[in-house]
Design a protein around this motif. Structure first.
Motif, short mmCIF file in Angstrom:
data_model
loop_
_atom_site.label_atom_id
_atom_site.label_comp_id
_atom_site.label_asym_id
_atom_site.label_seq_id
_atom_site.Cartn_x
_atom_site.Cartn_y
_atom_site.Cartn_z
N LYS A 67 28.83 93.86 -7.62
CA LYS A 67 30.19 94.21 -7.23
C LYS A 67 30.13 95.46 -6.35
CE LYS A 67 30.97 96.75 -11.56
NZ LYS A 67 31.77 96.82 -12.80
N ILE A 68 31.02 95.51 -5.37
CA ILE A 68 31.07 96.66 -4.47
C ILE A 68 32.00 97.71 -5.08
CG2 ILE A 68 31.68 97.46 -2.16
CD1 ILE A 68 31.16 94.64 -1.13
N SER A 69 31.44 98.88 -5.39
CA SER A 69 32.25 99.95 -5.98
C SER A 69 32.84 100.87 -4.90
CB SER A 69 31.43 100.76 -6.98
OG SER A 69 30.21 101.20 -6.40
N LYS A 70 32.12 101.02 -3.80
CA LYS A 70 32.63 101.78 -2.64
C LYS A 70 32.12 101.10 -1.38
CE LYS A 70 32.41 106.34 -4.89
NZ LYS A 70 31.75 107.67 -4.84
N PRO A 71 32.90 101.08 -0.31
CA PRO A 71 34.28 101.55 -0.17
C PRO A 71 35.22 100.82 -1.14
CG PRO A 71 33.29 101.05 1.98
CD PRO A 71 32.36 100.53 0.94
N ILE A 72 36.25 101.52 -1.58
CA ILE A 72 37.13 101.04 -2.63
C ILE A 72 37.74 99.68 -2.30
CG2 ILE A 72 39.22 101.53 -3.97
CD1 ILE A 72 36.88 103.33 -4.64
N LEU A 73 38.20 99.50 -1.08
CA LEU A 73 38.91 98.27 -0.71
C LEU A 73 37.97 97.15 -0.30
CD1 LEU A 73 41.89 99.79 1.32
CD2 LEU A 73 41.85 99.07 -1.08
N GLY A 75 35.33 94.08 -0.43
CA GLY A 75 35.06 92.92 -1.28
C GLY A 75 34.23 91.95 -0.47
N PHE A 76 33.83 90.85 -1.09
CA PHE A 76 33.01 89.88 -0.36
C PHE A 76 33.93 88.95 0.45
CE2 PHE A 76 30.24 91.23 -3.89
CZ PHE A 76 29.21 91.74 -3.13
N ASP A 77 34.42 89.53 1.53
CA ASP A 77 35.34 88.86 2.44
C ASP A 77 34.95 89.29 3.86
OD1 ASP A 77 38.21 87.56 2.85
OD2 ASP A 77 38.16 89.39 4.05
N TRP A 78 34.62 88.32 4.72
CA TRP A 78 34.07 88.67 6.03
C TRP A 78 34.95 89.59 6.87
CZ3 TRP A 78 29.28 88.65 6.05
CH2 TRP A 78 28.51 87.60 5.51
N PRO A 79 36.25 89.34 7.02
CA PRO A 79 37.08 90.25 7.83
C PRO A 79 37.03 91.70 7.33
CG PRO A 79 38.25 88.20 7.47
CD PRO A 79 37.04 88.15 6.60
N ILE A 80 37.07 91.86 6.00
CA ILE A 80 37.03 93.21 5.43
C ILE A 80 35.66 93.84 5.67
CG2 ILE A 80 37.06 94.54 3.28
CD1 ILE A 80 39.14 92.59 2.20
N LEU A 81 34.59 93.10 5.41
CA LEU A 81 33.24 93.64 5.58
C LEU A 81 32.95 93.99 7.03
CD1 LEU A 81 31.10 91.39 3.20
CD2 LEU A 81 31.87 93.74 2.83
N PHE A 89 27.52 101.14 1.75
CA PHE A 89 28.06 100.38 0.64
C PHE A 89 27.38 100.81 -0.67
CE2 PHE A 89 29.17 97.77 4.23
CZ PHE A 89 30.38 97.17 3.87
N PHE A 90 28.17 100.90 -1.73
CA PHE A 90 27.66 101.23 -3.06
C PHE A 90 27.96 100.04 -3.98
CE2 PHE A 90 28.33 105.16 -0.88
CZ PHE A 90 27.31 106.00 -1.31
N LEU A 91 26.93 99.54 -4.64
CA LEU A 91 27.07 98.33 -5.46
C LEU A 91 26.47 98.55 -6.85
CD1 LEU A 91 25.99 97.41 -2.33
CD2 LEU A 91 26.82 95.24 -3.22
N SER A 92 26.97 97.79 -7.80
CA SER A 92 26.43 97.83 -9.16
C SER A 92 26.37 96.41 -9.72
CB SER A 92 27.31 98.72 -10.06
OG SER A 92 28.64 98.25 -10.07
N PRO A 93 25.50 96.18 -10.71
CA PRO A 93 25.32 94.83 -11.26
C PRO A 93 26.55 94.35 -12.02
CG PRO A 93 23.45 96.26 -11.79
CD PRO A 93 24.55 97.13 -11.29
N VAL A 94 26.78 93.05 -11.99
CA VAL A 94 27.85 92.42 -12.76
C VAL A 94 27.25 91.94 -14.08
CG1 VAL A 94 29.44 90.46 -12.86
CG2 VAL A 94 29.11 91.70 -10.70
N PRO A 95 27.85 92.30 -15.23
CA PRO A 95 27.34 91.80 -16.52
C PRO A 95 27.38 90.27 -16.55
CG PRO A 95 28.92 93.59 -16.85
CD PRO A 95 29.01 93.19 -15.39
N PHE A 96 26.48 89.67 -17.31
CA PHE A 96 26.43 88.22 -17.38
C PHE A 96 26.00 87.78 -18.77
CE2 PHE A 96 22.23 89.64 -16.32
CZ PHE A 96 21.36 88.74 -16.92
#
Length: 204
Positions: A67-73, A75-81, A89-96
């Motif tokens: 999951k992307i923690s920063k930038p705040i807004l 997400g995994f969306d091409w226009p935004i990225l 980009f700052f990311l952290s693992p998603v629990p599973f």
């Protein structure tokens, strides 16, 4: 049921002129996705940090793994990225949930930072490195300095962080020593004044 998508990785063999195995070695924490954000390749060191197997990661949507923690807004969306492509980009693992035991698994203290690079197949590559500012944070992730990728400046960041921490500790130590000397000087002056005539004590 796992939400995985099959993917032909033959097109990755010479992505950007480098064999796939070389890319996995040179960029040990990278994540490569296709245009649908399906993971097609990850760096050789990433699975262990995420507490997953390589084969379990390939074919998953990247949002199920990181999951992307920063930038705040972001997400995994091409226009935004694409609008944020020049940012860090700052990311952290998603629990599973473990498929065999059903146990909830979470990679604590693990975090990454890096950049996004568009690839020729319409996808992208997140070039990541562990986000650590000092040896303590590295140790919490189960890493050492040698685990940091050569392509990033992260080793310099950790060295600088350790240097600053050392300087701060030295400054605090000197401050405590200075205060201790001031107290001892005050005490010795008090003793002198009590033991000797005033005029003699003043000269000392």
């Amino acid at each position: 049921s796992s939400g995985k998508k099959s993917h032909n990785v033959s097109s990755l063999e010479y992505e950007n002129g480098l064999p796939s195995v070389k890319v996995r070695s040179v960029f040990p924490y990278h994540v490569m996705v296709d245009k649908d954000f399906t993971i097609v390749q990850v760096g050789k060191a990433l699975p262990d940090m995420l507490l997953r197997d390589y084969d379990d990661l390939v074919g998953l949507h990247v949002g199920a793994v990181l999951k992307i923690s920063k930038p705040i807004l972001a997400g995994f969306d091409w226009p935004i990225l694409q609008r944020l492509a020049d940012q860090k980009f700052f990311l952290s693992p998603v629990p599973f949930d473990d498929e065999k035991t059903g146990a909830r698994i979470e990679a604590h203290d693990v975090k990454f930072k890096g950049n996004l690079i568009k690839t020729s197949n319409g996808g992208a590559m997140f070039v990541l490195s562990p986000d650590a500012d000092n040896i303590t944070e590295l140790t919490r992730m189960g890493l050492t300095m040698s685990d940091l990728p050569l392509h990033s400046f992260q080793r310099d960041v950790v060295f600088l962080g350790e240097h600053i921490a050392s300087e701060v500790r030295t400054a605090h130590k000197l401050d405590r020593l200075s205060k201790k000397l001031d107290r001892e000087k005050t005490l010795s002056n008090t003793l002198l004044e009590s033991m000797l005539p005033g005029t003699v004590a003043e000269k000392l």
